[in-house]
Scaffold this active site. Structure first.
Site, PDB file in Angstrom:
ATOM      1  N   CYS A 271      51.154  19.753  17.866  1.00  0.00           N
ATOM      2  CA  CYS A 271      50.742  18.794  18.885  1.00  0.00           C
ATOM      3  C   CYS A 271      51.446  18.918  20.246  1.00  0.00           C
ATOM      4  O   CYS A 271      50.764  18.894  21.282  1.00  0.00           O
ATOM      5  CB  CYS A 271      50.800  17.367  18.357  1.00  0.00           C
ATOM      6  SG  CYS A 271      52.082  17.023  17.163  1.00  0.00           S
ATOM      7  N   ARG A 300      57.995  24.158   7.967  1.00  0.00           N
ATOM      8  CA  ARG A 300      58.666  22.889   7.679  1.00  0.00           C
ATOM      9  C   ARG A 300      59.625  23.082   6.522  1.00  0.00           C
ATOM     10  O   ARG A 300      59.315  23.800   5.570  1.00  0.00           O
ATOM     11  CB  ARG A 300      57.650  21.809   7.296  1.00  0.00           C
ATOM     12  CG  ARG A 300      56.686  21.505   8.408  1.00  0.00           C
ATOM     13  CD  ARG A 300      55.721  20.410   8.008  1.00  0.00           C
ATOM     14  NE  ARG A 300      54.727  20.234   9.045  1.00  0.00           N
ATOM     15  CZ  ARG A 300      53.691  19.406   8.949  1.00  0.00           C
ATOM     16  NH1 ARG A 300      53.541  18.681   7.866  1.00  0.00           N
ATOM     17  NH2 ARG A 300      52.832  19.307   9.925  1.00  0.00           N
ATOM     18  N   GLN A 318      47.828  25.230   9.594  1.00  0.00           N
ATOM     19  CA  GLN A 318      46.983  24.045   9.608  1.00  0.00           C
ATOM     20  C   GLN A 318      45.691  24.355  10.341  1.00  0.00           C
ATOM     21  O   GLN A 318      45.703  25.070  11.330  1.00  0.00           O
ATOM     22  CB  GLN A 318      47.685  22.924  10.370  1.00  0.00           C
ATOM     23  CG  GLN A 318      48.877  22.346   9.664  1.00  0.00           C
ATOM     24  CD  GLN A 318      49.479  21.203  10.460  1.00  0.00           C
ATOM     25  OE1 GLN A 318      49.857  21.389  11.598  1.00  0.00           O
ATOM     26  NE2 GLN A 318      49.547  20.026   9.850  1.00  0.00           N
ATOM     27  N   ASP A 320      44.213  22.683  12.492  1.00  0.00           N
ATOM     28  CA  ASP A 320      44.588  21.527  13.286  1.00  0.00           C
ATOM     29  C   ASP A 320      43.632  21.308  14.461  1.00  0.00           C
ATOM     30  O   ASP A 320      42.979  22.247  14.921  1.00  0.00           O
ATOM     31  CB  ASP A 320      45.986  21.816  13.859  1.00  0.00           C
ATOM     32  CG  ASP A 320      46.781  20.549  14.129  1.00  0.00           C
ATOM     33  OD1 ASP A 320      46.243  19.462  13.912  1.00  0.00           O
ATOM     34  OD2 ASP A 320      47.944  20.683  14.545  1.00  0.00           O
ATOM     35  N   HIS A 322      43.337  18.386  18.062  1.00  0.00           N
ATOM     36  CA  HIS A 322      43.699  17.137  18.715  1.00  0.00           C
ATOM     37  C   HIS A 322      42.535  16.698  19.567  1.00  0.00           C
ATOM     38  O   HIS A 322      41.974  17.501  20.310  1.00  0.00           O
ATOM     39  CB  HIS A 322      44.969  17.323  19.546  1.00  0.00           C
ATOM     40  CG  HIS A 322      46.138  17.665  18.682  1.00  0.00           C
ATOM     41  ND1 HIS A 322      46.541  18.956  18.475  1.00  0.00           N
ATOM     42  CD2 HIS A 322      46.919  16.886  17.904  1.00  0.00           C
ATOM     43  CE1 HIS A 322      47.556  18.951  17.616  1.00  0.00           C
ATOM     44  NE2 HIS A 322      47.803  17.727  17.246  1.00  0.00           N
ATOM     45  N   LYS A 404      45.908   5.991   9.860  1.00  0.00           N
ATOM     46  CA  LYS A 404      45.290   7.261   9.503  1.00  0.00           C
ATOM     47  C   LYS A 404      44.227   7.075   8.443  1.00  0.00           C
ATOM     48  O   LYS A 404      44.171   6.044   7.777  1.00  0.00           O
ATOM     49  CB  LYS A 404      46.337   8.248   9.007  1.00  0.00           C
ATOM     50  CG  LYS A 404      47.015   7.838   7.720  1.00  0.00           C
ATOM     51  CD  LYS A 404      47.867   8.989   7.165  1.00  0.00           C
ATOM     52  CE  LYS A 404      48.498   8.592   5.843  1.00  0.00           C
ATOM     53  NZ  LYS A 404      49.205   9.695   5.192  1.00  0.00           N
ATOM     54  N   HIS A 450      45.127  13.290  15.815  1.00  0.00           N
ATOM     55  CA  HIS A 450      45.373  14.578  15.149  1.00  0.00           C
ATOM     56  C   HIS A 450      44.421  14.643  13.969  1.00  0.00           C
ATOM     57  O   HIS A 450      44.226  13.638  13.293  1.00  0.00           O
ATOM     58  CB  HIS A 450      46.767  14.650  14.511  1.00  0.00           C
ATOM     59  CG  HIS A 450      47.899  14.297  15.396  1.00  0.00           C
ATOM     60  ND1 HIS A 450      48.736  15.243  15.917  1.00  0.00           N
ATOM     61  CD2 HIS A 450      48.369  13.098  15.834  1.00  0.00           C
ATOM     62  CE1 HIS A 450      49.685  14.636  16.629  1.00  0.00           C
ATOM     63  NE2 HIS A 450      49.474  13.335  16.600  1.00  0.00           N
TER      64      HIS A 450
END
Length: 578
Positions: A271, A300, A318, A320, A322, A404, A450
């Site tokens: 992000c 991570r 990911q 991912d 946004h 979420k 996200h």
RNA sequence: GCCCCUGUAGCUCAGUCGGCAGAGCAUAUCCAUGGUAAGGAUAAGGUCAACGGUUCGAUUCCGUUCGGGGGCUCCA
């Protein structure tokens, strides 16, 4: 007679506790609830036990059951309870947490346990063949790693023998489908302890699957109004300080590396990088919504004991994105994400999908105005309603920076997996001072969401391997076909056929090894290759092929063009059929 | 990280109550003219996870470390 399976599980847990007390006097008792497929009980035992001790406990349980003891309930005062459970430190702690007047105990065969109930009437109602002790595991008292570690004994329990057996069969099936096992058998991926656990190596065949999947993913994202970004893997501490990650996510991040006197961190999330691009220029409300996606590889820290195949790793990609938009757009955007996600899952062959909606956590640790939380939650709720999705609320389960919604899919053998997650972020837009200019010329703060549809490519691959048992749909198969000559004399035609198919973009190989045809078919079946193209004299003369499918069906005398057309059609439609 | 279990050839696994390590599959070479789930022969392949201890001697017993598995916690 039908018995309530929850009562049965709970009652069986008491019987197990009694059996353990008989065999290990001096045991301290934790809690023993019913769970999805049985029950467990946590003990502090005077000595360690192993799997080998379970049969003796099971035997003692059966002995107790056959005694036909009655479960009797009694309500007692807090004072009495404390006296009764003197020396049982965990029970005393539980009692202290209870309200006066709500304390009940259950007794069977002289064994007394603190319990809300309800229970069966008699131990005989627990059929001796409908439960099975499963495993021993360590579990912290009240799930807190600062508290003592108790020994947990897990058991399966059902209201009938048939159900227990069906469950055990499902577990056996799950074992066969284990993605770690299939990954090895099909030569798809590996991890290497000497090179770092939790880091995934994609082999050529795993790579082919991934490329096919990602190509589709990119295509669909462009179709759905996304742009695709590529961002760096490391960023200076300024970035993570600003985003807040060094505050609230430090435990998940790796130690920094020094470059020219500055600390750089490898990214645990994408992000902040996307925000850098956003803040690179000014934005008008006319630019919004922005949908920016990236197949971003993040790292991570995960504790060693939690690593598991592809499901929990330390480096993963990911899928991912946004979404940056105005408050007016948020509802449509969320609905769109949900619709997109369902489309992908359905294309991949998942039929049952359930949503989980998490709201604002208790306490004052969360950011963002109440009004923003309300708007966000409302848009989430409307979106699930619009798609007619079943959902459950997880009150207070959201992150401190926003509510979420997660989607869980059910796989071919009934297990649930979380793939999609969509999270509002009220934190970073603020910290990075993201703005846009509205129609009235005012600077406004955009909403940022996200979302990951498949979650991570690694975990998705693991889930999909288990869902399909390695038999992927044709469009995702690393190898779609293998050409098998019936004898070496036909190697030439096999090669020629293979070249023709390759020219038409089929993923195909000719098996020209010196094994016999039967062995080649067996090998291809084992690799779950959808099409085996058997060729001999007849096919060579007629310029055809004999088609054997991995489900055993067979069609002879197919022309090459007809085969190509058929496969291309299935691939084009992302069909789940052969 | 913590509790329990575990680590023998590329893979699946035997085995040694402490005395120089075994099978099947896979691999290599050779033989085999073969039609829808394993044709045959021969060969090669292991410092028995690593390190330390006990012992005349350890892969086997003990300890530590590192992996792997089942859980706890967290999460994509």
């Amino acid at each position: 007679m039908e018995v309530d399976v929850n009562k049965l599980r709970h009652s069986a847990a008491h019987v197990m506790a009694e059996a353990v007390l008989h065999l290990y006097p001096g045991t301290q008792f934790g809690i023993g609830p019913a769970i999805d497929d049985g029950f467990y009980y946590d003990f502090l035992l005077p000595q360690p036990i192993t799997l080998e001790d379970l049969p003796a406990i099971e035997k003692e349980m059966r002995r107790i059951i056959s005694g036909g003891h009655v479960f009797t309930r009694k309500e007692i005062s807090k004072e009495e309870a404390k006296k009764l459970f003197a020396g049982q430190d965990f029970k005393l702690e539980l009692i202290n947490g209870l309200e006066e007047g709500t304390i009940s105990i259950y007794e069977q065969d002289g064994f007394i346990d603190l319990c809300r109930g309800p229970h069966l009437e008699n131990t005989r109602q627990i059929r001796p063949d409908c439960f099975k002790l499963r495993s021993v595991a360590g579990a912290y008292w009240r799930g807190d790693e600062k508290r003592p570690m108790l020994t947990r004994i897990y058991a399966y329990a059902f209201s009938s023998k048939a159900e227990l057996e069906a469950h055990l069969k499902m577990l056996q099936e799950a074992e066969k489908r284990d993605h770690r096992k299939l990954g090895k058998e099909l030569d798809l991926f590996s991890t290497h302890e000497e090179a770092g656990p939790g880091l995934v190596y994609w082999h050529p065949m795993g790579g082919r699957f991934r490329v096919a999947l990602e190509n589709w993913w990119r295509e669909e994202h462009y179709k759905n109004g996304y742009e695709i970004l590529f961002t760096p893997h490391i960023g200076k501490s300024w970035l993570w300080q600003t985003s807040g990650h060094l505050g609230f996510y430090k435990a998940g991040m790796y130690s920094p590396m020094k470059i020219d006197e500055d600390d750089y961190y490898i990214k645990p999330m994408n992000c902040p990088f996307h925000i850098m691009i956003y803040n690179n220029s000014g934005h008008s409300y006319r630019d919004l919504p922005l949908r920016w996606a990236e197949l971003g590889t993040v790292y991570r820290y995960e504790r060693s004991g939690t690593l598991h195949g592809l499901a929990r790793v330390r480096g993963f990609t990911q899928d991912d994105a946004h979404i940056i938009c105005t408050p007016e757009q948020i509802e449509d955007e969320i609905a769109e994400v949900l619709r997109f996600s369902l489309f992908m899952h359905k294309t991949l062959g998942f039929k049952e999908i359930k949503a989980y909606l998490a709201t604002k956590p208790e306490g004052d640790g969360s950011v963002g105005a109440q009004e923003m939380w309300d708007t966000a939650l409302e848009s989430l709720r409307k979106a699930v309603d619009k798609e007619g999705l079943a959902y459950e609320m997880d009150e207070g389960g959201g992150a401190f920076y926003g509510p979420k919604i997660d989607l869980k899919i059910k796989d071919a053998i009934g297990r649930e997996w979380q793939l999609t997650t969509t999270q509002f972020d009220f934190n970073e837009p603020e910290r990075f001072d993201m703005t846009y200019v509205d129609a009235g010329g005012q600077r406004k703060r955009p909403y940022m969401v996200h979302r990951a549809l498949l979650g991570s490519i690694e975990r998705f691959f693991g889930v999909y391997l288990e869902h399909t048992a390695g038999a992927f749909p044709v469009w995702l198969c690393p190898e779609q076909a293998v050409v098998i000559p019936v004898a070496p004399a036909f190697d030439g035609y096999a090669k020629e056929l293979c070249a023709t198919l390759k020219a038409s973009s089929l993923r195909v190989r000719a098996d020209l090894s010196d094994s016999r045809m039967n062995a080649k078919i067996r090998e291809a079946q084992g690799k779950k290759i959808p099409y085996m193209l058997v060729v001999g004299q007849k096919e060579m003369d007629e310029k055809t092929l004999s088609l054997r499918m991995r489900d055993g069906r067979q069609e002879n005398g197919l022309t090459v063009d007809a085969f190509i057309a058929r496969v291309k059609d299935l691939v084009e439609k992302k069909s789940l059929e052969l």
